[in-house]
Design a protein around this motif. Sequence first.
Motif, PDB file in Angstrom:
ATOM      1  N   TYR A  38      -4.916  28.205  21.461  1.00 57.23           N
ATOM      2  CA  TYR A  38      -3.971  28.433  20.372  1.00 57.23           C
ATOM      3  C   TYR A  38      -2.531  28.610  20.844  1.00 57.23           C
ATOM      4  CZ  TYR A  38      -2.086  29.974  15.930  1.00 57.23           C
ATOM      5  OH  TYR A  38      -1.340  30.065  14.783  1.00 57.23           O
ATOM      6  N   SER A  39      -2.356  29.379  21.901  1.00 58.88           N
ATOM      7  CA  SER A  39      -1.000  29.645  22.399  1.00 58.88           C
ATOM      8  C   SER A  39      -0.290  28.348  22.792  1.00 58.88           C
ATOM      9  CB  SER A  39      -1.090  30.597  23.594  1.00 58.88           C
ATOM     10  OG  SER A  39       0.185  30.784  24.132  1.00 58.88           O
ATOM     11  N   PHE A  40      -1.006  27.497  23.516  1.00 55.91           N
ATOM     12  CA  PHE A  40      -0.443  26.197  23.916  1.00 55.91           C
ATOM     13  C   PHE A  40      -0.057  25.392  22.673  1.00 55.91           C
ATOM     14  CE2 PHE A  40       0.116  22.398  26.366  1.00 55.91           C
ATOM     15  CZ  PHE A  40      -0.407  21.370  25.603  1.00 55.91           C
ATOM     16  N   LEU A  41      -0.961  25.378  21.697  1.00 57.82           N
ATOM     17  CA  LEU A  41      -0.719  24.616  20.462  1.00 57.82           C
ATOM     18  C   LEU A  41       0.510  25.143  19.732  1.00 57.82           C
ATOM     19  CD1 LEU A  41      -1.677  22.635  18.217  1.00 57.82           C
ATOM     20  CD2 LEU A  41      -3.089  24.494  17.329  1.00 57.82           C
ATOM     21  N   TYR A  42       0.575  26.467  19.598  1.00 61.63           N
ATOM     22  CA  TYR A  42       1.699  27.071  18.875  1.00 61.63           C
ATOM     23  C   TYR A  42       3.026  26.779  19.580  1.00 61.63           C
ATOM     24  CZ  TYR A  42       4.897  30.570  17.052  1.00 61.63           C
ATOM     25  OH  TYR A  42       6.007  31.191  16.504  1.00 61.63           O
ATOM     26  N   LYS A  43       3.043  26.920  20.892  1.00 62.38           N
ATOM     27  CA  LYS A  43       4.290  26.683  21.633  1.00 62.38           C
ATOM     28  C   LYS A  43       4.702  25.210  21.578  1.00 62.38           C
ATOM     29  CE  LYS A  43       2.948  29.585  25.106  1.00 62.38           C
ATOM     30  NZ  LYS A  43       3.022  30.319  26.389  1.00 62.38           N
ATOM     31  N   TYR A  44       3.738  24.322  21.593  1.00 61.42           N
ATOM     32  CA  TYR A  44       4.044  22.891  21.442  1.00 61.42           C
ATOM     33  C   TYR A  44       4.687  22.653  20.071  1.00 61.42           C
ATOM     34  CZ  TYR A  44       3.314  18.015  20.271  1.00 61.42           C
ATOM     35  OH  TYR A  44       3.502  16.721  19.840  1.00 61.42           O
ATOM     36  N   LEU A  45       4.069  23.203  19.028  1.00 62.10           N
ATOM     37  CA  LEU A  45       4.592  22.987  17.666  1.00 62.10           C
ATOM     38  C   LEU A  45       5.951  23.654  17.494  1.00 62.10           C
ATOM     39  CD1 LEU A  45       1.288  23.314  15.668  1.00 62.10           C
ATOM     40  CD2 LEU A  45       2.819  21.355  15.621  1.00 62.10           C
ATOM     41  N   LEU A  46       6.137  24.774  18.137  1.00 67.77           N
ATOM     42  CA  LEU A  46       7.439  25.444  18.059  1.00 67.77           C
ATOM     43  C   LEU A  46       8.537  24.529  18.601  1.00 67.77           C
ATOM     44  CD1 LEU A  46       8.620  28.223  17.257  1.00 67.77           C
ATOM     45  CD2 LEU A  46       8.453  28.855  19.653  1.00 67.77           C
ATOM     46  N   ASN A  53       7.980  29.344  11.290  1.00 73.69           N
ATOM     47  CA  ASN A  53       7.050  29.362  10.155  1.00 73.69           C
ATOM     48  C   ASN A  53       6.272  28.049  10.066  1.00 73.69           C
ATOM     49  OD1 ASN A  53       7.874  31.906   9.391  1.00 73.69           O
ATOM     50  ND2 ASN A  53       9.542  31.104   8.124  1.00 73.69           N
ATOM     51  N   VAL A  54       6.990  26.950  10.203  1.00 73.01           N
ATOM     52  CA  VAL A  54       6.325  25.638  10.137  1.00 73.01           C
ATOM     53  C   VAL A  54       5.348  25.493  11.310  1.00 73.01           C
ATOM     54  CG1 VAL A  54       6.671  23.129  10.261  1.00 73.01           C
ATOM     55  CG2 VAL A  54       8.198  24.531   8.868  1.00 73.01           C
ATOM     56  N   ALA A  55       5.755  25.990  12.486  1.00 76.10           N
ATOM     57  CA  ALA A  55       4.875  25.914  13.658  1.00 76.10           C
ATOM     58  C   ALA A  55       3.575  26.680  13.402  1.00 76.10           C
ATOM     59  CB  ALA A  55       5.581  26.469  14.891  1.00 76.10           C
ATOM     60  N   GLU A  56       3.721  27.852  12.812  1.00 77.79           N
ATOM     61  CA  GLU A  56       2.542  28.673  12.554  1.00 77.79           C
ATOM     62  C   GLU A  56       1.633  28.020  11.504  1.00 77.79           C
ATOM     63  OE1 GLU A  56       3.876  32.796  12.284  1.00 77.79           O
ATOM     64  OE2 GLU A  56       1.896  33.281  11.438  1.00 77.79           O
ATOM     65  N   ASP A  57       2.240  27.546  10.400  1.00 73.02           N
ATOM     66  CA  ASP A  57       1.455  26.885   9.349  1.00 73.02           C
ATOM     67  C   ASP A  57       0.724  25.672   9.901  1.00 73.02           C
ATOM     68  OD1 ASP A  57       3.807  27.346   6.571  1.00 73.02           O
ATOM     69  OD2 ASP A  57       2.292  28.661   7.479  1.00 73.02           O
ATOM     70  N   LEU A 134      18.697  19.372  21.166  1.00 72.86           N
ATOM     71  CA  LEU A 134      17.300  19.006  20.894  1.00 72.86           C
ATOM     72  C   LEU A 134      16.937  19.340  19.455  1.00 72.86           C
ATOM     73  CD1 LEU A 134      14.666  17.976  22.405  1.00 72.86           C
ATOM     74  CD2 LEU A 134      14.028  20.375  22.515  1.00 72.86           C
ATOM     75  N   ALA A 135      17.377  20.494  18.997  1.00 74.43           N
ATOM     76  CA  ALA A 135      17.088  20.898  17.617  1.00 74.43           C
ATOM     77  C   ALA A 135      17.770  19.971  16.622  1.00 74.43           C
ATOM     78  CB  ALA A 135      17.558  22.341  17.395  1.00 74.43           C
ATOM     79  N   GLY A 136      18.897  19.382  17.024  1.00 69.75           N
ATOM     80  CA  GLY A 136      19.644  18.494  16.142  1.00 69.75           C
ATOM     81  C   GLY A 136      19.083  17.088  16.035  1.00 69.75           C
TER      82      GLY A 136
ATOM     83  N   GLU B  24       9.602  28.969  25.927  1.00 68.98           N
ATOM     84  CA  GLU B  24       8.166  29.288  25.951  1.00 68.98           C
ATOM     85  C   GLU B  24       7.943  30.737  26.359  1.00 68.98           C
ATOM     86  OE1 GLU B  24       5.227  27.025  27.786  1.00 68.98           O
ATOM     87  OE2 GLU B  24       5.614  25.251  26.580  1.00 68.98           O
ATOM     88  N   ARG B  25       8.733  31.198  27.326  1.00 72.86           N
ATOM     89  CA  ARG B  25       8.553  32.580  27.811  1.00 72.86           C
ATOM     90  C   ARG B  25       8.879  33.578  26.694  1.00 72.86           C
ATOM     91  NH1 ARG B  25      10.638  30.874  32.790  1.00 72.86           N
ATOM     92  NH2 ARG B  25      12.735  31.571  32.245  1.00 72.86           N
ATOM     93  N   VAL B  26       9.931  33.261  25.920  1.00 77.48           N
ATOM     94  CA  VAL B  26      10.325  34.171  24.838  1.00 77.48           C
ATOM     95  C   VAL B  26       9.201  34.266  23.804  1.00 77.48           C
ATOM     96  CG1 VAL B  26      11.907  34.401  22.862  1.00 77.48           C
ATOM     97  CG2 VAL B  26      12.809  33.859  25.121  1.00 77.48           C
TER      98      VAL B  26
END
Lengths: 191, 113
Positions: A38-46, A53-57, A134-136, B24-26
């Motif tokens: 899960y952690s890997f998945l969440y961080k990838y989506l983040l 919020n979108v990453a978590e959903d 990157l966010a842009g 990622e660390r954060v």
Amino acid sequence: MEEKEGDGFAMILEEEDWIRKAQQGDTNAMGQLFKHHYSFLYKYLLKITMDQNVAEDTAQDTVIRCMENLQRYNGTSSFSSWMITIATRLYIDRTRKRKREKRWLEEEHQRSVRRLRWQMERQGEEWTDLLDGLAGLSEEHRIAILLKHYYGYSYEEIGGMLGIPEGTVKSRTAYGIKQLRKELKKDGEQA
Amino acid sequence: MANKPDKEDEVLLEGLSRDLERLERVFDEGPSPSLEEFQLLAAHTLRRKRRRMKYELVLFMLTALLIVSIVCMAAMAAPMVLILIHGASMLAGIAILASSRKLRSAGKKGSHE
């Protein structure tokens, strides 16, 4: 070093055992498997959404989708690759469905990025121009750059994951990098 | 067309990777359900999947029964019409199979490994 390699190998064997049992309907093994990833998945989506919020959903939707379709996992790729393929496609579908709300989405995305920035700075980490750049980027360019240059997938693998030709992946990564360079130069001139 | 990243790009991408590692660390201790919650979710998902499959099977059987009933009634009312339709469908099926094999073998020749 040998101990770490040994631990890694033991983890792979344990994961294969969880997968096998989960495919036979063992819910305990299924729980272990997804808890582990899960952690890997969440961080990838983040990283691809730049929105907590979108990453978590999307992570939750991905877990459910993976659980429903676990029989289809045949081991040709790693489990984490299979999982993030599903996650990426769910996220792309989600953004496509919401294209009508484009203006609201852009504003919401900017708010989410500011929240991410605030979280990082709160923990003493700098929010750099690169992260801003990157966010842009659009989702398709951001995903291509992350999968190629951060996660190390080949163009062919990325094409398979996204259901697009290899050439399209190459041009998206190239365009994305060009945009990042442009953003950095622009910020450099303004500074 | 994308070539291998040049030196400037490499520096940029290294910087980006470092920044992403910091990100990622954060969020290392991000929101994660407990093991028990995952196991409960798994049980619920599988139950829902089994229920859906049962529903789909029943729907399929009812639809098949309906179609077979209609065909049988039609056969009893007008047997020649049924024979003609059946014969024409078989020929169409053979033609489609033959042309799809040709298309698949043409596709295999042009596809990359």
